[in-house]
Scaffold this motif. Sequence first.
Motif, mmCIF file in Angstrom:
data_model
loop_
_atom_site.group_PDB
_atom_site.id
_atom_site.type_symbol
_atom_site.label_atom_id
_atom_site.label_comp_id
_atom_site.label_asym_id
_atom_site.label_seq_id
_atom_site.Cartn_x
_atom_site.Cartn_y
_atom_site.Cartn_z
ATOM 1 N N SER A 158 52.929 30.554 31.604
ATOM 2 C CA SER A 158 53.983 31.501 31.250
ATOM 3 C C SER A 158 53.460 32.760 30.557
ATOM 4 N N VAL A 159 52.159 32.857 30.328
ATOM 5 C CA VAL A 159 51.593 34.065 29.729
ATOM 6 C C VAL A 159 51.717 35.215 30.718
ATOM 7 N N ARG A 160 52.077 36.379 30.216
ATOM 8 C CA ARG A 160 52.199 37.573 31.057
ATOM 9 C C ARG A 160 51.196 38.624 30.604
ATOM 10 N N TYR A 161 50.645 39.360 31.571
ATOM 11 C CA TYR A 161 49.566 40.307 31.317
ATOM 12 C C TYR A 161 49.960 41.702 31.800
ATOM 13 N N ARG A 162 49.427 42.709 31.114
ATOM 14 C CA ARG A 162 49.584 44.096 31.550
ATOM 15 C C ARG A 162 48.459 44.920 30.924
ATOM 16 N N PHE A 163 48.211 46.099 31.471
ATOM 17 C CA PHE A 163 47.258 47.023 30.864
ATOM 18 C C PHE A 163 47.935 47.763 29.717
ATOM 19 N N ALA A 164 47.167 48.036 28.648
ATOM 20 C CA ALA A 164 47.720 48.776 27.518
ATOM 21 C C ALA A 164 48.043 50.207 27.912
ATOM 22 N N SER A 165 47.309 50.740 28.869
ATOM 23 C CA SER A 165 47.574 52.079 29.412
ATOM 24 C C SER A 165 47.187 52.060 30.878
ATOM 25 N N ALA A 166 47.536 53.103 31.567
ATOM 26 C CA ALA A 166 47.240 53.160 33.005
ATOM 27 C C ALA A 166 45.741 52.991 33.243
ATOM 28 N N PRO A 168 42.764 52.335 36.587
ATOM 29 C CA PRO A 168 42.567 52.284 38.043
ATOM 30 C C PRO A 168 42.019 50.933 38.498
ATOM 31 N N LEU A 169 42.635 49.857 38.013
ATOM 32 C CA LEU A 169 42.248 48.507 38.382
ATOM 33 C C LEU A 169 43.507 47.752 38.775
ATOM 34 N N VAL A 170 43.332 46.577 39.362
ATOM 35 C CA VAL A 170 44.467 45.774 39.822
ATOM 36 C C VAL A 170 44.593 44.550 38.929
ATOM 37 N N LEU A 171 45.760 44.390 38.276
ATOM 38 C CA LEU A 171 46.018 43.262 37.390
ATOM 39 C C LEU A 171 47.414 42.721 37.666
ATOM 40 N N SER A 172 47.512 41.422 38.004
ATOM 41 C CA SER A 172 48.823 40.821 38.241
ATOM 42 C C SER A 172 49.432 40.397 36.916
ATOM 43 N N ARG A 173 50.735 40.121 36.922
ATOM 44 C CA ARG A 173 51.423 39.696 35.701
ATOM 45 C C ARG A 173 50.918 38.342 35.212
ATOM 46 N N ARG A 174 50.312 37.568 36.072
ATOM 47 C CA ARG A 174 49.788 36.254 35.690
ATOM 48 C C ARG A 174 48.316 36.306 35.293
ATOM 49 N N GLY A 175 47.733 37.500 35.214
ATOM 50 C CA GLY A 175 46.387 37.634 34.687
ATOM 51 C C GLY A 175 45.277 37.570 35.706
ATOM 52 N N VAL A 176 45.583 37.810 36.968
ATOM 53 C CA VAL A 176 44.545 37.862 38.006
ATOM 54 C C VAL A 176 44.106 39.318 38.165
ATOM 55 N N ILE A 177 42.834 39.588 37.891
ATOM 56 C CA ILE A 177 42.325 40.953 37.923
ATOM 57 C C ILE A 177 41.377 41.129 39.099
ATOM 58 N N ASP A 184 36.175 50.042 32.107
ATOM 59 C CA ASP A 184 36.662 49.265 30.973
ATOM 60 C C ASP A 184 38.156 49.503 30.809
ATOM 61 N N ALA A 185 38.889 48.456 30.434
ATOM 62 C CA ALA A 185 40.324 48.597 30.235
ATOM 63 C C ALA A 185 40.792 47.591 29.193
ATOM 64 N N THR A 186 41.850 47.955 28.452
ATOM 65 C CA THR A 186 42.444 47.056 27.464
ATOM 66 C C THR A 186 43.632 46.329 28.083
ATOM 67 N N VAL A 187 43.630 44.999 27.957
ATOM 68 C CA VAL A 187 44.687 44.159 28.514
ATOM 69 C C VAL A 187 45.525 43.597 27.379
ATOM 70 N N VAL A 188 46.840 43.566 27.579
ATOM 71 C CA VAL A 188 47.776 42.965 26.625
ATOM 72 C C VAL A 188 48.325 41.687 27.256
ATOM 73 N N ALA A 189 48.153 40.558 26.562
ATOM 74 C CA ALA A 189 48.695 39.278 27.021
ATOM 75 C C ALA A 189 49.779 38.838 26.053
ATOM 76 N N SER A 190 50.893 38.324 26.573
ATOM 77 C CA SER A 190 52.005 37.936 25.711
ATOM 78 C C SER A 190 52.649 36.654 26.203
ATOM 79 N N LEU A 191 53.124 35.866 25.236
ATOM 80 C CA LEU A 191 53.885 34.646 25.502
ATOM 81 C C LEU A 191 54.938 34.544 24.411
ATOM 82 N N GLY A 192 56.195 34.862 24.734
ATOM 83 C CA GLY A 192 57.228 34.891 23.715
ATOM 84 C C GLY A 192 56.889 35.940 22.666
ATOM 85 N N VAL A 193 56.816 35.507 21.389
ATOM 86 C CA VAL A 193 56.477 36.439 20.311
ATOM 87 C C VAL A 193 54.973 36.572 20.112
#
Length: 396
Positions: A158-166, A168-177, A184-193
């Motif tokens: 249930s963890v969801r992933y996104r880039f902190a900013s735009a 030029p890489l491919v990242l799915s909501r489930r964390g497949v990059i 280099d890129a910063t990724v934000v992962a979240s699960l509830g709070v």
Amino acid sequence: MAVRSPRSAQRDSAMRGEPRARLLRVSDRLLESLGADPALVESVLGDLAEEHVARSARDGARAARVWYLLEALRSAPHLAVSGVRRSSIRTRALAVAATSAATVAAIALFALDMRVPPPARLVVDIGTAGGVVVNNTRPVKLPLRVVDAAGRELAGDSVRYRFASAAPLVLSRRGVITCTHRKDATVVASLGVLTTRFLVHCRPVRAIRATIWNDFIVGTPPRELPVDFIGLDGRSERLLSARVAVDDSSVAVMDGLRIRPLAAGRAHVNVRVGNQSTSAAIRVFAEVPSFEGVHAGRRLVAVPLRLIPGGVKRFALPTGSLSLVFLGQAEVGQSDTPLAPSMSVDGPIMCLPALAPRVYRSSCLARAPGATLTIAHPGASVRTVVGHVALELEGR
């Protein structure tokens, strides 16, 4: 034969071994066997399980359990109606009763056995690079773990992933990059709070080039495996997440990419970086004073060699199939490049390639006693030849 949906299989895999997972599998298969619509069963139980994870993180375990039980009880009539519509007339009454009973029993057991604590932390193994290093050229799941307050690992679907900013890489909501180039890129992962940020170093490696043969003497210091990692842009890549293994740790062990020889013998080392891999052979020779008495039981030996200008040494060779190689060392206080000698053979022996200037590795056949190896200082330098003459005798 029932066909399990991808979502159901993924839920079972993520929760395998937990009491609630076992109850889920029993309940939804029982409901389907009694006539309930498989798609409806999958949708209802799947949605409840996913929402329960999110509510555990946001509202706490107790509130999430109460919510689950109430929602599951509300779903029971819908599953019963589904069983009625799909059952035959003769079994309709049985299907309704069994579906309702099984649903209520499974829900109650699930709620009472909801002992798994809520997620407390999202853990990313950063390592020395200050971020996650991805060397794959193909899609790969980011290495994040969900743990509870006691450090026990929980399901992380249930963890969801996104880039902190735009980026030029491919990242799915489930964390497949997918690393399409060096970035280099910063990724934000979240699960509830729960939320965590981490740096991802995309360093895709498209090829690995390694020296096939690597020879060592027992007792010599560890040495780096000669290997080059080629990125998508053709440049050598040094920021790596490598997995290295030796098939015989009694012969040599690995410290990162450094080889430490332990005992005479052969071994193979396998190097995997991203989705690329290669292997190389390791030979470790035991130091001996001469080749006399060498036999199949002690096949990998090396004689120390030191030749001043004008110096010559001859060695009697054993009979049979053998390989010869000069392993040079840099003289202390001199150039880092070892000085190589001149090598030749005499007697009933044939070598391929033939030993000649700048040929220091050959496979030979000594057909009878009397074969000899002559090693001489090259004469074009005042430096000393330092190293070992190594011999491997094939088993007989």
